[in-house]
Enzyme design. Structure first.
Site, PDB file in Angstrom:
ATOM      1  CG  ASP A   4      -0.291  -0.475   2.489  1.00 55.16           C
ATOM      2  OD1 ASP A   4       0.950  -0.581   2.541  1.00 55.16           O
ATOM      3  OD2 ASP A   4      -1.013  -0.765   3.456  1.00 55.16           O
ATOM      4  CD  GLU A  62      -3.461   4.295   7.124  1.00 52.97           C
ATOM      5  OE1 GLU A  62      -4.334   3.996   7.980  1.00 52.97           O
ATOM      6  OE2 GLU A  62      -2.270   4.015   7.277  1.00 52.97           O
TER       7      GLU A  62
END
Length: 379
Positions: free
Chosen positions: A69, A129
């Site tokens: 990520d 997130e």
């Protein structure tokens, strides 16, 4: 050449220019440019700013997806390193810059020594997130239509010895969601509260319901945390007509998690109806639990042992969430941890910085997993 790539320099570059979820355009361009330097032709704009690289072996075989990520957090950095964030109020406080640099190091090696058989997919994912990026990438035709046999991802873990590999079959990281419960009545003059409809009593009922909610599910790990509450406005002359309660819900079991959510909605509706209020329940940053296959967890253990790395087996899941769970819900695989240091600053803190020392460890275990599933081609 692949051996000229320096993942530390790349990580520091990413660390200096962090971008929030769904705004990672510069980060994505940096990653894609580096992949092109390796000789790859990355697919871009996958599920947002996501990037996918397909690496074919020369013989038929399985398909393995490795994921990293690359979004940052809305936190003001408080560090002394030369490569601190140049974007005020935004920083890589979770180590996604390191996760990406490690996977780029894997790409560098695979550009030099490709897999012997099957297909390796490298997925660089945005918006972790906020719990959005993985699902969007999984639903993109570039990934949704592929039969994937193995999925692997790692997260750095402060509080564990550096280089230690942290594993757990079954649930590795919990499901979680934010919830906002808004109650609407009618304001009135504080001298005549009976002329309005106050949400005060229902608000306290909602807060009590939230704190008691986990008790209904004793067979799973579950947690509700109240994070914010507001009743009316700070004005002595006004009886309130609106209230908001915010909380996070967590569980290590997806079925329990969904049941908790449904139960909360029913109870909030009942409390609002009794008080003559209208209610709105909204969900924010939803994550399902990251569930590891026992088989793939053992592959991670075997890879770690082949590299002489210590393995720590968790007895209970991490309470935080990771949206790689969306990949693992569709295809078998494992999320594992790599220790950042027993006394390393914690994740999501302004003094956190990904430890460069574990970049070679992350690269090594990823490449060991690729070799186990796909063999190694020739230079």
């Amino acid at each position: 050449m692949a051996n000229e790539f320096d993942p530390v320099t790349l990580r520091h570059t990413l660390h200096q220019t962090p971008e929030l979820s769904n705004h990672e355009a510069l980060t994505a361009r940096t990653i894609a440019a580096q992949l092109r330097q390796f000789g790859f032709h990355p697919a871009t704009d996958i599920g947002g700013h996501g990037i996918l690289v397909t690496i074919q072996g020369t013989a038929p075989g399985p398909t393995t997806l490795l994921r990293a990520d690359f979004d940052a957090l809305p936190i003001e950095e408080r560090g002394s390193q030369a490569y601190c964030s140049q974007h005020p109020g935004v920083m890589h406080a979770c180590g996604h810059d390191g996760h990406t640099a490690a996977l780029l190091a894997v790409a560098a090696e695979l550009s030099h020594i490709p897999p012997a058989r099957g297909t390796v997919l490298l997925a660089f994912q945005p918006a972790e997130e906020t719990g959005e990026g993985a699902a969007r990438m999984c639903e993109s035709p570039e990934i949704a239509n592929v039969q994937i046999d193995n999925v692997y991802a790692f997260h750095n873990l402060p509080g564990f010895n550096q280089h230690q590999i942290v594993v757990r079959p079954g649930t590795f990281a919990c499901a979680s969601t934010g919830v906002a419960i808004e109650l609407y009545g009618k304001t009135s003059h504080a001298a005549y509260p009976e002329r309005g409809i106050s949400p005060a009593s229902a608000m306290t009922g909602v807060m009590h319901t939230l704190t008691q909610l986990p008790d209904a599910y004793p067979d799973a790990n579950r947690l509700v945390t109240l994070v914010h509450a507001q009743l009316g406005e700070p004005a002595y002359g006004v009886a309130p007509g609106q209230a908001t309660v915010m909380a996070t819900l967590r569980s290590d079991d997806n079925a329990c998690f969904h049941a908790m959510k449904a139960d909360l909605v029913d109870k909030a509706n009942t409390l609002a109806a009794r008080a003559g209020l209208t209610v709105n329940v909204s969900w924010h940053e939803p994550f399902i639990a990251a569930e590891n296959s026992t088989h793939h967890t053992q592959h991670v253990v075997s890879a770690a042992q082949s590299l002489g790395l210590a393995v720590h087996r968790l007895t209970e899941p991490m309470r935080w969430s990771e949206d790689v769970a969306e990949f693992l819900a569709r295809w078998p695989g494992a999320l594992f941890g790599i220790g950042s240091g027993e006394h390393h600053p914690q994740l999501h803190n302004p003094d956190y910085d990904f430890p460069d020392a574990i970049l070679p460890t992350a690269k090594a275990i990823f490449t060991a997993l690729v070799a186990e599933h796909h063999g190694r081609g020739t230079d």
